[in-house]
Design a protein around this motif. Sequence first.
Motif: not given
Length: 207
Positions: A95-96, A131-136, A161-163
């Motif tokens: 992430a990030g 950057a990703l949240t725990e929820e993502d 969607l994460l990229v």
Amino acid sequence: MNLVLASASPRRRQLLTDLGIPFTVIPSDFSEEGVDDLAPEAQAMTLARGKAQWVCHRVSDGIVLGADTIVVVDDDVLGKPKTPDHAREMLKGLAGRTHRVITGLALFHVNEGRIVKETSGYEETQVHFRALTEEDIDRYVATGDCLDKAGAYGIQGLAALLVEGLEGDYFNVVGLPLVRLDKLLRQWGISLMMLGTEGNKSATTPA
Ligand SMILES: Cc1cn([C@H]2C[C@H](O)[C@@H](COP(=O)(O)OP(=O)(O)OP(=O)(O)O)O2)c(=O)[nH]c1=O
């Protein structure tokens, strides 16, 4: 020309199918172990070679293609996660940040049951994760889409969607770098364009 894909990966199969290339599939039972001491590029090529070689012994004529995709972040090489928790841990580490996706390729030409030549190579793509949240991460891991993929994500699915972006060959991330494969085949005077157009010709010829 008999192209044999030594892979159980549905993504690799789909990419060749999309190009209209005729091929058969013989998944390899090669054990993906014992390469940890090698550099990541050598790991991917060694595993690709091992997978293809395992299948060569079951083919009498044709070109056997093996591939192996890994994700590299810092000095860590990530394969497929073993559990959802392992997937969560991998995605937190990506992430990030930017990581490398490396796919090793190996080709063996088999004639009358004997390997007459072989070649191998690899492709690298840099992938920038948002950057990703725990929820993502929890939501994505709950889809189960991460478990059979290196680095615990599949860019061709919801993980798009994460990229944030990437540099290099997108198809390399999906598991089969098409242009690198074409370059390796051209060393032997064969091209994917040739195989694809021959495939289309036979597909449209009336029975
Ligand atoms: C990073 C990433 C990997 N992957 C996949 C490609 C590969 O199938 C898999 C990595 O595992 P591999 O060991 O390369 O391949 P595999 O086990 O699926 O199939 P085989 O060994 O029989 O050839 O991860 C995606 O589909 N999308 C992605 O975005």
